[in-house]
Design a protein around this motif. Structure first.
Motif, PDB file in Angstrom:
ATOM      1  N   GLU A 287       0.952  -1.179  -0.190  1.00 27.23           N
ATOM      2  CA  GLU A 287      -0.084   0.046   0.047  1.00 27.23           C
ATOM      3  C   GLU A 287       0.803   1.201   0.071  1.00 27.23           C
ATOM      4  N   TYR A 288       0.700   2.264  -0.880  1.00 26.54           N
ATOM      5  CA  TYR A 288       1.500   3.281  -1.234  1.00 26.54           C
ATOM      6  C   TYR A 288       0.611   4.503  -0.854  1.00 26.54           C
ATOM      7  N   SER A 289       1.364   5.551   0.033  1.00 26.69           N
ATOM      8  CA  SER A 289       0.804   6.716   0.275  1.00 26.69           C
ATOM      9  C   SER A 289       0.358   7.502  -0.933  1.00 26.69           C
ATOM     10  N   LYS A 290      -0.428   8.486  -1.086  1.00 26.23           N
ATOM     11  CA  LYS A 290      -0.657   9.367  -2.130  1.00 26.23           C
ATOM     12  C   LYS A 290       0.680  10.058  -2.458  1.00 26.23           C
ATOM     13  N   ALA A 291       1.409  10.627  -1.708  1.00 25.50           N
ATOM     14  CA  ALA A 291       2.774  11.240  -2.098  1.00 25.50           C
ATOM     15  C   ALA A 291       3.667  10.374  -2.729  1.00 25.50           C
ATOM     16  N   GLU A 292       3.608   8.965  -2.214  1.00 27.47           N
ATOM     17  CA  GLU A 292       4.282   7.935  -3.138  1.00 27.47           C
ATOM     18  C   GLU A 292       3.842   7.589  -4.445  1.00 27.47           C
ATOM     19  N   MET A 296       6.120   8.127  -8.105  1.00 27.70           N
ATOM     20  CA  MET A 296       6.301   6.958  -8.778  1.00 27.70           C
ATOM     21  C   MET A 296       5.775   7.310 -10.247  1.00 27.70           C
ATOM     22  N   LEU A 297       4.571   8.099 -10.111  1.00 28.88           N
ATOM     23  CA  LEU A 297       3.843   8.409 -11.615  1.00 28.88           C
ATOM     24  C   LEU A 297       4.840   9.316 -12.109  1.00 28.88           C
ATOM     25  N   GLY A 298       5.145  10.307 -11.323  1.00 29.53           N
ATOM     26  CA  GLY A 298       6.121  11.425 -12.059  1.00 29.53           C
ATOM     27  C   GLY A 298       7.245  10.923 -12.679  1.00 29.53           C
ATOM     28  N   LYS A 299       7.833   9.928 -11.955  1.00 29.64           N
ATOM     29  CA  LYS A 299       9.293   9.238 -12.502  1.00 29.64           C
ATOM     30  C   LYS A 299       8.765   8.762 -13.900  1.00 29.64           C
ATOM     31  N   GLU A 300       7.632   7.837 -13.828  1.00 32.10           N
ATOM     32  CA  GLU A 300       7.655   6.995 -14.999  1.00 32.10           C
ATOM     33  C   GLU A 300       6.780   7.880 -16.236  1.00 32.10           C
ATOM     34  N   ALA A 310      -4.642  15.238  -9.926  1.00 30.06           N
ATOM     35  CA  ALA A 310      -5.035  15.757  -8.764  1.00 30.06           C
ATOM     36  C   ALA A 310      -6.610  15.349  -8.427  1.00 30.06           C
ATOM     37  N   ALA A 311      -7.486  15.346  -9.610  1.00 26.06           N
ATOM     38  CA  ALA A 311      -8.840  15.104  -9.307  1.00 26.06           C
ATOM     39  C   ALA A 311      -8.912  13.430  -9.265  1.00 26.06           C
ATOM     40  N   ALA A 312      -8.026  12.702  -9.908  1.00 20.95           N
ATOM     41  CA  ALA A 312      -8.145  11.240  -9.699  1.00 20.95           C
ATOM     42  C   ALA A 312      -7.894  10.662  -8.302  1.00 20.95           C
ATOM     43  N   LEU A 313      -7.010  11.620  -7.632  1.00 15.24           N
ATOM     44  CA  LEU A 313      -6.329  11.374  -6.119  1.00 15.24           C
ATOM     45  C   LEU A 313      -7.208  12.032  -5.027  1.00 15.24           C
ATOM     46  N   ILE A 323       4.882  18.119  -4.628  1.00 19.12           N
ATOM     47  CA  ILE A 323       5.484  16.644  -4.443  1.00 19.12           C
ATOM     48  C   ILE A 323       6.401  16.209  -5.513  1.00 19.12           C
ATOM     49  N   LEU A 324       5.960  16.641  -6.594  1.00 13.11           N
ATOM     50  CA  LEU A 324       6.871  16.206  -7.915  1.00 13.11           C
ATOM     51  C   LEU A 324       8.097  17.124  -7.842  1.00 13.11           C
TER      52      LEU A 324
END
Length: 326
Positions: A287-292, A296-300, A310-313, A323-324
């Motif tokens: 389980e990942y926190s929203k920040a994590e 991860m998504l920013g890196k990929e 932001a809307a999805a989370l 965060i990014l």
């Protein structure tokens, strides 16, 4: 020596079939206990000579301390039956500093070990034997067995998992177990209890089949991660144990394991290889926190749309940006 765990959600009827399978042994223990109590009473009448004190030849044990199991194991083989395997694992955590996990691994290997406790007589277990059987829910596997104590030591890789690939729960049925089958099972287990130690060999065809399977697993290990490589190593041992089990259940009078028996054992191992991978999937669920997740998504995907993310989370776009850029 088999460590077998039935995995399923609550309500899928894991416990009752297991109880039916073990019932002949439970009844045998109950009868043996009555014999022991009668012998103990007679022993007390005749002077209670400590050297002649009778012992309870117990086969199945449940919730117990390591010390009590070792005392029993010194004089007879055991089956640890834990309807909820979590009980055993919680106890392992409780006695972690005593090295219980290490001793359980020795038991699975059939390796001699000794127990030295301050104030107690030393105990040497020359030929330890204790099978384990129980049930567990998937969430508990994730919760407990994700501990490094179990995964890095090879403890979990020694378990054979019965893990149905379905979440279907059966509806009520007006059915009874086949009593003739239960009677046969009872007679078979009682006959097997009387089997004396013997040496079994592989016939030439069985040995050829085993070597082929062994080499196949060796090839798979080359590109496997540590968890899977450890599972494959244990299956190379388990396939021989399962072939012995099949041979005895067949009541085969020969001292040679047949090609068909080895083939059947290999098919069983293929199933357990699959379920081991399913358990691995449970262990790898994190389980990942929203920040994590954002990092991860920013890196990929560096060009992702921050507003949509932001809307999805359910967070603000400035929070995403912050965060990014941390």
């Amino acid at each position: 020596c088999l460590w077998l765990v039935l995995i399923g959600r609550s309500g899928v009827n894991k416990s009752e079939p297991l109880k039916q399978l073990l019932n002949p042994l439970l009844l045998a223990d109950a009868a043996e206990y009555k014999t022991y109590k009668a012998a103990l009473k007679e022993w007390a009448k005749n002077g209670a000579n400590e050297a002649e004190k009778p012992t309870f030849k117990q086969c199945i044990i449940g919730d117990s301390t390591p010390e009590s199991r070792y005392q029993l194991m010194e004089r007879n083989d055991l089956l640890l039956y834990s309807d909820e395997i979590r009980t055993l694992l919680d106890n392992c955590n409780r006695y972690a500093k005593s090295g219980e996990v290490s001793q359980l691994l020795s038991i699975w290997d059939g390796r001699q070990f000794s127990i030295n406790r301050k104030g107690d007589d030393p105990l040497l277990i020359e030929s330890p034997f204790m099978s384990i059987v129980g049930t567990c829910q998937p969430s508990i596997i994730t919760d407990i067995l994700s501990s490094n104590q179990y995964t890095q030591s090879g403890f979990i890789q020694r378990m054979l998992f019965v893990f149905p690939n379905t979440t279907e729960i059966s509806k009520y049925k007006e059915m009874q177990p086949d009593t003739a089958l239960l009677g046969y099972w009872n007679e078979l287990l009682m006959r097997l209890r009387e089997v004396q130690p013997t040496t079994l060999l592989l016939d030439s065809a069985a040995k050829k089949t085993y070597i082929s399977y062994f080499d196949e697993l060796q090839e798979l290990k080359k590109n496997a991660d540590d968890y899977t490589a450890s599972v494959l190593s244990k299956l190379q041992i388990y396939v021989e144990r399962w072939a012995v089990l099949t041979h005895m259940l067949n009541e085969n009078p020969s001292n040679c394991i047949s090609h068909a028996e080895m083939e059947g054992a290999i098919k069983a191992m293929m199933y357990f290889q699959t379920t081991a991978e399913r358990v691995k999937g449970l262990l790898n669920q994190t389980e990942y926190s929203k920040a994590e997740l954002i990092k991860m998504l920013g890196k990929e995907a560096p060009s992702l749309n921050q507003s949509k993310l932001a809307a999805a989370l359910g967070v603000s776009q400035p929070y995403i940006n912050k965060i990014l850029h941390q």
